[in-house]
Every structure is written in structure tokens, then in C-alpha cells.
Design a protein around this motif. Sequence first.
Motif, mmCIF file in Angstrom:
data_model
loop_
_atom_site.group_PDB
_atom_site.id
_atom_site.type_symbol
_atom_site.label_atom_id
_atom_site.label_comp_id
_atom_site.label_asym_id
_atom_site.label_seq_id
_atom_site.Cartn_x
_atom_site.Cartn_y
_atom_site.Cartn_z
ATOM 1 N N ARG A 254 0.732 -1.134 -0.060
ATOM 2 C CA ARG A 254 -0.130 -0.036 -0.020
ATOM 3 C C ARG A 254 0.724 1.349 0.038
ATOM 4 N N LEU A 255 1.865 1.417 0.863
ATOM 5 C CA LEU A 255 2.633 2.616 0.987
ATOM 6 C C LEU A 255 3.829 2.394 0.397
ATOM 7 N N GLY A 256 4.380 1.078 0.224
ATOM 8 C CA GLY A 256 5.606 0.975 -0.476
ATOM 9 C C GLY A 256 7.009 1.214 0.345
ATOM 10 N N TYR A 257 6.804 2.533 1.042
ATOM 11 C CA TYR A 257 8.056 2.927 2.183
ATOM 12 C C TYR A 257 9.390 2.373 1.492
ATOM 13 N N PRO A 258 9.889 3.225 0.387
ATOM 14 C CA PRO A 258 11.134 3.055 0.107
ATOM 15 C C PRO A 258 12.320 3.690 0.945
ATOM 16 N N GLN A 259 13.030 2.798 1.208
ATOM 17 C CA GLN A 259 14.112 3.356 2.032
ATOM 18 C C GLN A 259 15.315 3.356 1.128
ATOM 19 N N GLY A 260 15.809 4.585 0.806
ATOM 20 C CA GLY A 260 16.874 4.805 -0.203
ATOM 21 C C GLY A 260 17.029 3.837 -1.368
ATOM 22 N N ALA A 261 15.491 3.801 -2.155
ATOM 23 C CA ALA A 261 15.426 2.875 -3.091
ATOM 24 C C ALA A 261 14.293 3.780 -3.908
ATOM 25 N N GLU A 262 14.215 3.199 -5.255
ATOM 26 C CA GLU A 262 13.296 3.827 -5.999
ATOM 27 C C GLU A 262 12.545 2.539 -6.998
ATOM 28 N N ILE A 263 11.290 2.430 -6.909
ATOM 29 C CA ILE A 263 10.644 1.407 -7.546
ATOM 30 C C ILE A 263 10.447 1.679 -9.226
ATOM 31 N N LEU A 264 10.950 0.993 -10.094
ATOM 32 C CA LEU A 264 11.129 1.484 -11.294
ATOM 33 C C LEU A 264 9.856 0.821 -12.332
ATOM 34 N N ASP A 265 9.602 -0.516 -11.652
ATOM 35 C CA ASP A 265 8.386 -1.037 -12.441
ATOM 36 C C ASP A 265 7.833 -2.046 -11.422
ATOM 37 N N ARG A 266 6.420 -2.452 -11.651
ATOM 38 C CA ARG A 266 5.736 -3.459 -11.054
ATOM 39 C C ARG A 266 4.826 -4.157 -11.941
ATOM 40 N N ASP A 267 4.463 -5.249 -11.533
ATOM 41 C CA ASP A 267 3.298 -6.219 -12.325
ATOM 42 C C ASP A 267 1.705 -5.729 -12.010
ATOM 43 N N SER A 268 0.904 -6.287 -12.663
ATOM 44 C CA SER A 268 -0.439 -5.901 -12.374
ATOM 45 C C SER A 268 -0.872 -5.995 -10.859
ATOM 46 N N SER A 269 -0.144 -6.822 -10.057
ATOM 47 C CA SER A 269 -0.551 -7.101 -8.634
ATOM 48 C C SER A 269 0.042 -6.162 -7.942
ATOM 49 N N GLY A 270 1.073 -5.352 -8.491
ATOM 50 C CA GLY A 270 1.889 -4.257 -7.605
ATOM 51 C C GLY A 270 3.030 -4.937 -7.120
ATOM 52 N N ALA A 271 3.607 -6.033 -7.448
ATOM 53 C CA ALA A 271 4.692 -6.775 -7.155
ATOM 54 C C ALA A 271 5.786 -5.996 -7.728
ATOM 55 N N LEU A 272 6.959 -6.006 -7.327
ATOM 56 C CA LEU A 272 8.026 -5.307 -7.698
ATOM 57 C C LEU A 272 8.855 -5.841 -8.638
ATOM 58 N N THR A 273 8.922 -5.297 -9.885
ATOM 59 C CA THR A 273 9.896 -6.285 -11.036
ATOM 60 C C THR A 273 11.074 -5.485 -11.334
ATOM 61 N N ALA A 274 11.241 -4.248 -11.151
ATOM 62 C CA ALA A 274 12.427 -3.406 -11.174
ATOM 63 C C ALA A 274 12.611 -2.211 -10.111
ATOM 64 N N VAL A 275 13.975 -2.254 -9.593
ATOM 65 C CA VAL A 275 14.108 -1.493 -8.447
ATOM 66 C C VAL A 275 15.215 -0.775 -8.401
ATOM 67 N N ARG A 276 15.527 0.245 -8.182
ATOM 68 C CA ARG A 276 17.242 0.980 -8.100
ATOM 69 C C ARG A 276 17.244 1.191 -6.595
ATOM 70 N N LEU A 277 18.399 0.603 -6.058
ATOM 71 C CA LEU A 277 18.576 0.538 -4.718
ATOM 72 C C LEU A 277 19.985 1.640 -4.566
ATOM 73 N N GLU A 278 20.029 2.608 -3.717
ATOM 74 C CA GLU A 278 21.093 3.317 -3.514
ATOM 75 C C GLU A 278 22.246 2.561 -2.651
ATOM 76 N N ARG A 279 23.363 2.775 -3.060
ATOM 77 C CA ARG A 279 24.600 1.985 -2.058
ATOM 78 C C ARG A 279 24.488 2.660 -0.860
ATOM 79 N N PRO A 280 24.460 1.993 0.201
ATOM 80 C CA PRO A 280 24.401 2.934 1.494
ATOM 81 C C PRO A 280 25.771 3.320 1.804
ATOM 82 N N TRP A 281 25.813 4.678 2.363
ATOM 83 C CA TRP A 281 27.008 5.274 2.486
ATOM 84 C C TRP A 281 27.974 4.680 3.633
ATOM 85 N N GLY A 282 29.063 4.398 3.039
ATOM 86 C CA GLY A 282 30.032 3.886 4.385
ATOM 87 C C GLY A 282 29.811 2.294 4.265
ATOM 88 N N ALA A 283 29.309 1.642 3.305
ATOM 89 C CA ALA A 283 28.922 0.121 3.558
ATOM 90 C C ALA A 283 30.094 -0.463 2.929
#
Length: 305
Positions: A254-283
Amino acid sequence: MSSAFEGEGEWLKCALHAHTTNSDGELAPKLLVRHYEWAGFDVLAITDHWVRTVEESTGRLLVIPGTELNATAGGPEHDAHVLALGIETDPEPPGGGFAPLAEVVRWIGAAGGVPYLAHTYWSGLRADQFEDCEGLVGIEVYNAGCELEIGRGDASLQWDEAIERGRMLYAIATDDSHHPGYDSGFAWVWARCTDRTQAAVLNALRDGRFYSSSGPEILELDLDEQAVTVRCSPVASVTLIGGPRRGSRANAGRLGYPQGAEILDRDSSGALTAVRLERPWGARYGRLELADTVGRKAWTNPLWG
Ligand SMILES: [Zn+2]
Ligand SMILES: [Zn+2]
């Protein structure tokens, strides 16, 4: 850094931990081969306890001999099981007690095999009992049999602990099948290989050119200085794990709540099919974990670190 997602090669679906009637499994070697062939696998490593089972490959399934050995890890009361994948010589049945882990791992290397520590959570091992072991290539991040039987199949915590303390290990997912049909086809490795040979599969396992799965598929993965971009089969979450207090994640829902991430694509049910995740600082390292709506997962090896 795992280079599974770049360069030449095809993905081979590998079952790397399975037992036959040569130890405590239910099917004769020939029937186990046929079972995994029918199940759509490309590679089967047979890993009977203390027996090197050699069985012919078929037109579609490459069969690799192996065994599962006991060792002591951090004291004689701590029984560790080690997979010896692709060994060329038979193991000597143990006399009185089992040898220390380092010795067993050394023997596996000398026998031409690739050592992976099995089901560390099931065995009750802590990372400090195996992370210093020279020559150990990795552990099982997930053992389906241990999960089905007593809920101790997921060893991602031990894996992270070792990596966080500076010990790079790769991680495979396996069935550990003893009763094919009941406990098979639940977890596997996608190995990136330039050809369908034992040598190519063993090299991929040695170099971490693979990812593990109990369901989700990774279709494309790009890594740059800032981010990881992944295209995958429909999942509920994609997580970049980067050590204590470090990470990023995208969640479906419902909310998605991306944390350092961007959802690029979903399927018709809302499931994620493409995501961009930031490399965490200092990891110091980063590995990807994907989970689908019924809790099945995929695990990459560390993408850097
Ligand atoms: Zn075992
Ligand atoms: Zn086993």
C-alpha cells in the motif's frame, strides 16, 4: 565482488546437496539423477555422507560427484558438516573422532573439491567457529531440508557476521534432499557458466559467480558507484544489505515505504519487477536479498567488499 551478472555465460540451475541410498537418502543414485532431471535442473552434485557417489551424467543433467563430511569446529563437541563438491578421490571413513574443520577443508581442496559449510544454523555454529578457516569458500545461506524439518534453514545471520568481521564467504542455497518429492526442488543455485562442464561449475562456485534462490529470479543486475539496479520476477521486497545500520530497501504494498530505493516497475498485482537501490554510505560490502509474496527468497553474493 561477484561477477555473475556481467560477461559471457549461461545460467545453470544447480542442486548441490542431495543424498542417495549410498548414505541416508531414499532413492538409488540413478533414480535421484532422473528425479532432478525431470525437475528441470541442469546440474546435480550428489553428496552422500562419507561416500563419493559417482553417477553418469545424462543428456540434460550434469552430475558432479561429491560427499558430505563431518568436522569439529571450535571444539570436539561442535559437529560441522562440510560439502566437498567435485572431489576426485574417495574420503577415508573416519576412525575415532572427526578432524578439525581446517584439516577437512584442506583435504577437500587437495582432492580437487570445493568446500562449502552446510546448515550452520541447524548445526548451532557461530560465525567465529568457522570464519577463520583458511580455504573455506562459503556456507549454505539456506538449507531447505533443515527449514522443513525444524525451521533452522536460514543462516543469513551467520553469513553476515562473518562478512562484517572481514571474512568474505559466498553462500549457496540447497535442498539437502533425503526424500525426493517431499524435500526436493525447494532451493538451488543459478551458476553463471561459459560451458556445461564440471570444471566450469566448480570454477563458478569457487569464484562466487552465482546467486542462490528458493523462488525469485534475477533477470538483470547493474552495479555502479551510486546504486544497484535490478530487474526480477515479481517480488514483495528487494533489500540491499550493507552491514550494521546500513542498507536500503523497496517494499511492495500500500505505502511501499522505499528506503534509499526507487521502484522502477511493478506487475499488475503491484509486486516489484524493477528496483534501483542506493549504495548505503560507508557500507564495506553489499549483498542483495529478494523476497516474494510467499516468503521465498533469492540471495546474491556480495556485489562489492
Ligand atoms: Zn548435514
Ligand atoms: Zn546432507
